[in-house]
Design a protein around this motif. Structure first.
Motif, mmCIF file in Angstrom:
data_model
loop_
_atom_site.group_PDB
_atom_site.id
_atom_site.type_symbol
_atom_site.label_atom_id
_atom_site.label_comp_id
_atom_site.label_asym_id
_atom_site.label_seq_id
_atom_site.Cartn_x
_atom_site.Cartn_y
_atom_site.Cartn_z
ATOM 1 N N UNK A 24 0.814 -1.218 0.000
ATOM 2 C CA UNK A 24 0.000 0.000 0.000
ATOM 3 C C UNK A 24 0.850 1.271 0.000
ATOM 4 N N UNK A 25 2.187 1.133 0.178
ATOM 5 C CA UNK A 25 3.080 2.283 0.287
ATOM 6 C C UNK A 25 2.597 3.248 1.374
ATOM 7 N N UNK A 26 2.468 2.683 2.582
ATOM 8 C CA UNK A 26 2.027 3.458 3.741
ATOM 9 C C UNK A 26 2.834 3.056 4.969
ATOM 10 N N UNK A 27 2.914 3.990 5.918
ATOM 11 C CA UNK A 27 3.447 3.708 7.236
ATOM 12 C C UNK A 27 2.265 3.677 8.188
ATOM 13 N N UNK A 28 2.117 2.586 8.925
ATOM 14 C CA UNK A 28 0.941 2.347 9.745
ATOM 15 C C UNK A 28 1.265 2.560 11.223
ATOM 16 N N UNK A 29 0.444 3.358 11.899
ATOM 17 C CA UNK A 29 0.509 3.501 13.350
ATOM 18 C C UNK A 29 -0.643 2.688 13.918
ATOM 19 N N UNK A 30 -0.310 1.570 14.566
ATOM 20 C CA UNK A 30 -1.353 0.704 15.124
ATOM 21 C C UNK A 30 -2.052 1.359 16.310
ATOM 22 N N UNK A 31 -1.321 2.165 17.074
ATOM 23 C CA UNK A 31 -1.906 2.829 18.240
ATOM 24 C C UNK A 31 -3.001 3.811 17.869
ATOM 25 N N UNK A 32 -2.737 4.661 16.900
ATOM 26 C CA UNK A 32 -3.710 5.676 16.480
ATOM 27 C C UNK A 32 -4.604 5.207 15.340
ATOM 28 N N UNK A 33 -4.295 4.012 14.781
ATOM 29 C CA UNK A 33 -5.055 3.447 13.662
ATOM 30 C C UNK A 33 -5.047 4.393 12.464
ATOM 31 N N UNK A 34 -3.833 4.910 12.143
ATOM 32 C CA UNK A 34 -3.654 5.820 11.020
ATOM 33 C C UNK A 34 -2.616 5.255 10.061
ATOM 34 N N UNK A 35 -2.784 5.591 8.777
ATOM 35 C CA UNK A 35 -1.841 5.182 7.744
ATOM 36 C C UNK A 35 -1.318 6.438 7.055
ATOM 37 N N UNK A 36 -0.006 6.628 7.114
ATOM 38 C CA UNK A 36 0.640 7.777 6.490
ATOM 39 C C UNK A 36 1.140 7.364 5.105
ATOM 40 N N UNK A 37 0.793 8.119 4.066
ATOM 41 C CA UNK A 37 1.182 7.727 2.706
ATOM 42 C C UNK A 37 2.675 7.943 2.443
ATOM 43 N N UNK A 38 3.188 7.167 1.501
ATOM 44 C CA UNK A 38 4.549 7.360 0.999
ATOM 45 C C UNK A 38 4.399 7.704 -0.468
ATOM 46 N N UNK A 39 4.830 8.902 -0.838
ATOM 47 C CA UNK A 39 4.699 9.371 -2.223
ATOM 48 C C UNK A 39 6.088 9.599 -2.808
ATOM 49 N N UNK A 40 6.366 8.959 -3.914
ATOM 50 C CA UNK A 40 7.664 9.075 -4.585
ATOM 51 C C UNK A 40 8.810 8.781 -3.622
ATOM 52 N N UNK A 41 8.587 7.801 -2.725
ATOM 53 C CA UNK A 41 9.613 7.392 -1.785
ATOM 54 C C UNK A 41 9.742 8.278 -0.554
ATOM 55 N N UNK A 42 8.881 9.284 -0.424
ATOM 56 C CA UNK A 42 8.950 10.220 0.701
ATOM 57 C C UNK A 42 7.745 10.017 1.612
ATOM 58 N N UNK A 43 7.973 9.679 2.902
ATOM 59 C CA UNK A 43 6.858 9.536 3.837
ATOM 60 C C UNK A 43 6.234 10.902 4.130
ATOM 61 N N UNK A 44 4.934 10.981 4.015
ATOM 62 C CA UNK A 44 4.192 12.206 4.307
ATOM 63 C C UNK A 44 3.667 12.068 5.740
ATOM 64 N N UNK A 45 4.315 12.751 6.681
ATOM 65 C CA UNK A 45 4.050 12.535 8.095
ATOM 66 C C UNK A 45 3.160 13.611 8.717
ATOM 67 N N UNK A 46 2.292 14.200 7.945
ATOM 68 C CA UNK A 46 1.344 15.183 8.458
ATOM 69 C C UNK A 46 0.073 14.468 8.880
ATOM 70 N N UNK A 47 -0.425 14.793 10.053
ATOM 71 C CA UNK A 47 -1.624 14.146 10.584
ATOM 72 C C UNK A 47 -2.828 14.349 9.660
ATOM 73 N N UNK A 48 -2.925 15.511 9.018
ATOM 74 C CA UNK A 48 -4.078 15.760 8.145
ATOM 75 C C UNK A 48 -3.992 14.996 6.824
#
Length: 63
Positions: A24-48
């Motif tokens: 899925x090209x995502x970083x998953x936080x199991x605690x908050x149940x959120x998935x942060x996208x990875x676009x062009x190899x760069x993790x997008x770490x903004x909560x919104x």
């Protein structure tokens, strides 16, 4: 995704560890149940930009 980068990245909300979902090209936080996208190899770490894992998928727009 670089393994060393994965070792230092944490969830920006809870500061907890993240799991890498290669398919899925995502970083998953199991605690908050959120998935942060990875676009062009760069993790997008903004909560919104994070996807709520519990939310129903949104249908694709019809053209």
């Amino acid at each position: 995704m670089n393994a060393r980068l994965l070792d230092i990245l944490v969830c920006p909300i809870c500061k907890g560890p993240l799991d890498y979902d290669k398919k899925a090209q995502e970083l998953i936080c199991k605690g908050d149940r959120l998935a942060y996208p990875i676009r062009d190899g760069i993790p997008i770490m903004w909560a919104d930009e994070a996807r709520d894992i519990n939310a129903a998928p949104t249908p694709a727009p019809v053209a």
